[in-house]
Enzyme design. Structure first.
Site, short mmCIF file in Angstrom:
data_model
loop_
_atom_site.label_atom_id
_atom_site.label_comp_id
_atom_site.label_asym_id
_atom_site.label_seq_id
_atom_site.Cartn_x
_atom_site.Cartn_y
_atom_site.Cartn_z
N ARG A 1 25.75 43.62 58.14
CA ARG A 1 25.39 44.69 57.68
C ARG A 1 24.53 45.49 58.59
O ARG A 1 24.71 46.63 58.61
CB ARG A 1 24.40 44.25 56.32
CG ARG A 1 25.31 43.91 55.19
CD ARG A 1 24.37 43.78 53.99
NE ARG A 1 23.71 42.48 53.93
CZ ARG A 1 24.14 41.48 53.22
NH1 ARG A 1 25.25 41.51 52.38
NH2 ARG A 1 23.44 40.37 52.88
N PHE B 1 33.69 47.51 47.48
CA PHE B 1 33.42 45.94 47.24
C PHE B 1 31.89 45.83 47.39
O PHE B 1 31.45 44.89 48.18
CB PHE B 1 34.12 44.89 47.83
CG PHE B 1 35.64 45.03 47.89
CD1 PHE B 1 36.19 44.59 46.84
CD2 PHE B 1 36.22 45.74 48.77
CE1 PHE B 1 37.89 45.01 46.44
CE2 PHE B 1 37.71 46.17 48.68
CZ PHE B 1 38.31 45.54 47.68
N ASP C 1 31.96 49.03 43.11
CA ASP C 1 32.22 47.67 42.92
C ASP C 1 32.84 47.55 41.66
O ASP C 1 32.50 48.29 40.66
CB ASP C 1 31.12 46.91 42.93
CG ASP C 1 31.39 45.22 43.12
OD1 ASP C 1 31.36 44.63 44.13
OD2 ASP C 1 31.92 44.54 42.02
N ALA D 1 38.76 48.66 43.05
CA ALA D 1 38.72 49.31 44.58
C ALA D 1 40.09 50.00 44.89
O ALA D 1 40.12 51.19 45.60
CB ALA D 1 38.55 48.01 45.67
N ASP E 1 34.51 44.77 51.95
CA ASP E 1 34.08 43.58 51.91
C ASP E 1 34.85 42.73 50.76
O ASP E 1 34.01 42.48 49.64
CB ASP E 1 32.61 43.25 52.04
CG ASP E 1 32.25 41.98 52.01
OD1 ASP E 1 32.91 40.93 52.33
OD2 ASP E 1 31.03 41.59 52.10
N CYS F 1 36.90 36.91 53.68
CA CYS F 1 36.33 35.57 53.53
C CYS F 1 37.21 34.42 53.19
O CYS F 1 36.75 33.58 52.53
CB CYS F 1 34.83 35.82 52.61
SG CYS F 1 35.40 36.38 50.99
N1 SAH Z 1 29.64 43.49 50.23
C1 SAH Z 1 28.74 42.83 49.46
C2 SAH Z 1 29.60 41.40 48.93
C3 SAH Z 1 30.89 41.94 48.43
S1 SAH Z 1 31.47 40.48 47.26
C4 SAH Z 1 27.47 42.32 50.13
O1 SAH Z 1 27.30 42.60 51.08
O2 SAH Z 1 26.52 41.91 49.31
C5 SAH Z 1 33.07 41.18 46.70
C6 SAH Z 1 32.97 42.01 45.52
O3 SAH Z 1 34.13 42.53 45.15
C7 SAH Z 1 32.26 41.56 44.41
O4 SAH Z 1 30.92 41.98 44.08
C8 SAH Z 1 33.16 41.58 43.28
O5 SAH Z 1 32.72 42.20 42.18
C9 SAH Z 1 34.17 42.71 43.79
N2 SAH Z 1 35.30 43.02 43.39
C10 SAH Z 1 36.34 41.96 43.18
N3 SAH Z 1 37.42 42.60 42.83
C11 SAH Z 1 37.29 44.02 42.83
C12 SAH Z 1 38.16 45.01 42.91
N4 SAH Z 1 39.70 44.98 42.40
N5 SAH Z 1 37.81 46.32 43.03
C13 SAH Z 1 36.40 46.61 43.16
N6 SAH Z 1 35.48 45.52 43.72
C14 SAH Z 1 35.83 44.17 43.36
#
Ligand code: SAH
Length: 435
Positions: A252, A268, A291, A319, A339, A379
């Site tokens: 970040r 995300f 998200d 997304a 992410d 990840c």
């Molecule tokens: N970038 C964040 C962590 C992301 S974790 C940080 O730095 O803290 C991944 C995220 O993707 C989760 O919050 C989950 O709710 C979201 N997610 C999963 N599938 C998704 C989709 N199809 N569209 C949007 N968000 C999604």
């Protein structure tokens, strides 16, 4: 081996299995027939020619490598591992119903796996974070990172005065008291919470460890922690993972360094970690954080407010749909952060995952103005860095754009990886300039 094996192994642990404790009776034998002093209750003999990974200190002994078991160990018991002709290989904990039959914790016969040894390991883990300067009382860090800290199956995250513990090994679930005693002695937390392993996984593992307070009292609201000078509220009882994606802390910051004056899309976003870093530390012009989970979006909004980041807009949306809609509307960004959650749950699904990564990255690249920055993460432990970079090469080809790799990063240093168990290296974060 890969996390497919890990998942498989977790899947095969039956629900409600009794867990042996480490303390034996007065005769030196525990109620389950184990010795009291962390010495082996049985010997697990490897098939011929199967010892090499374990001489190489890999900790997971699969059922397929086991020739026979001399003795009748209960799950959780200390066992020795030997070659078929009796040579000592290592010492570990037995789980008769997991595909990972033995998790190895020691590679010399003189080390008993007793309370003192678990304490020593936890001390070593905490000492690393002290060396890294990560024990600031208002901060958050991973205190114990499973294989990376020679504690296969144990994760401990610290959020200020609270600890969140995740257990993915049945044998360690039976040693939680020892773990909590040591953690209390080492960092004196106000409370220690047990959090189920990854969402849905606990059920697959059959570990049967419901969320509960192990020691002290739970926080009565979010815990506020500082990360590189920014403030985040962490929901310890309901949040994803153990509450905050600590592994992305330095990524970040790396993204924020390049965000100045840009219009940023944080896709995300979960609780808005990248968005807040880019907006506040990075002085981005504006940030759109998205998200799919309305709950996550609410956390991101709260964290934007907590940091006085008026330039952040948060939306709850899918997304893929949102990326399509932004492209259709002709929107452009100076930085896109991707992410996503783990797309590959096992090695078998790597190809599908790579297609999904390709699709989302292709959409992101199309939204970037020339000279824009792509911060793209995976990840999925079973997607290698090479595969991920090849996927990006495909995106460059199909999108007819030049991608310059600026940084290839992993998880922060409080997530150490054992060189003998590279399966622990799951996070890739590529920062690239898109011409
Ligand atoms: N970038 C964040 C962590 C992301 S974790 C940080 O730095 O803290 C991944 C995220 O993707 C989760 O919050 C989950 O709710 C979201 N997610 C999963 N599938 C998704 C989709 N199809 N569209 C949007 N968000 C999604």
């Amino acid at each position: 081996m890969n996390d497919e094996v890990e998942t498989e192994a977790r899947r095969s642990i039956p629900a409600g299995e009794s867990i042996a404790r480490d303390d034996g009776g007065p005769d030196g034998r525990g109620p389950e027939g184990r010795t009291a002093d962390g010495l082996p209750a049985a010997t697990v003999v490897l098939k011929p020619k199967r010892a090499r990974p374990f001489f190489g200190r890999h900790p997971w002994v699969l059922d397929s490598a086991v020739l026979r078991v001399d003795g009748d160990p209960q799950s959780g018991a200390v066992v020795d591992l030997t070659t078929h002709d009796g040579l000592f290989v290592g010492r570990g904990l037995w789980n008769g119903s997991s595909r990972i039959r033995v998790r190895l914790y020691a590679f010399d016969a003189a080390t008993p796996l007793d309370t003192a040894e678990w304490r020593r390991r936890l001390e070593r883990a905490v000492a690393l974070r002290r060396t890294l300067g990560m024990l600031d009382p208002s901060g958050a860090c991973r205190l114990v990172n499973s294989e990376g800290d020679d504690l296969s199956g144990l994760i401990v995250d610290r959020y200020g005065a609270y600890l969140a513990v995740q257990v993915t090994a049945l044998a360690l679930a039976g040693r939680l008291e020892v773990v909590c005693d040591a953690l209390e002695a080492l960092v004196a937390p106000r409370g220690i919470l047990l959090r189920g392993a990854e969402r849905g996984l606990a059920k697959l593992e059959g570990l049967h460890l419901p969320d509960r307070v192990l020691r002290g009292a739970p926080p009565d609201g979010p815990v506020f922690v500082t990360e590189h000078g920014l403030r985040f509220g962490v929901d310890l009882t309901e949040g994803q993972k153990t509450g905050h994606y600590l592994d992305q802390r330095d990524n970040r910051q790396a993204a924020a360094r390049l965000a100045r004056g840009r219009r940023v899309l944080d896709m995300f976003c979960y609780s808005g970690g990248f968005a807040v870093a880019c907006a506040v530390a990075g002085t981005a012009r504006s940030v759109l954080a998205v998200d799919g989970s309305p709950r996550a979006a609410a956390l991101a909004r709260a964290n934007a407010e907590l940091n006085g980041a008026a330039s952040i807009t948060v939306e709850a949306a899918d997304a893929f749909e949102k990326l399509d809609a932004l492209a259709a509307a002709g929107e452009r960004f100076g930085m896109v952060v991707l992410d996503p959650p783990k797309f590959a749950r096992s090695r078998a699904s790597v190809d599908d995952a790579l297609r999904a990564y390709h699709r989302v990255n292709r959409l992101a690249v199309d939204l970037l103005e020339p000279g824009g920055i792509l911060v793209t993460c995976s990840c999925s432990g079973s997607v290698s860095r090479d595969d991920f970079l090849q996927m990006l090469a495909g995106v460059a080809q199909r999108g007819r754009r030049t991608l310059q790799i600026l940084e290839v990063r992993g998880a922060a240093a409080d997530h150490p990886v054992s060189v003998s168990c590279l399966e622990g290296e799951y996070l890739t974060c590529v920062i690239a300039r898109v011409i």
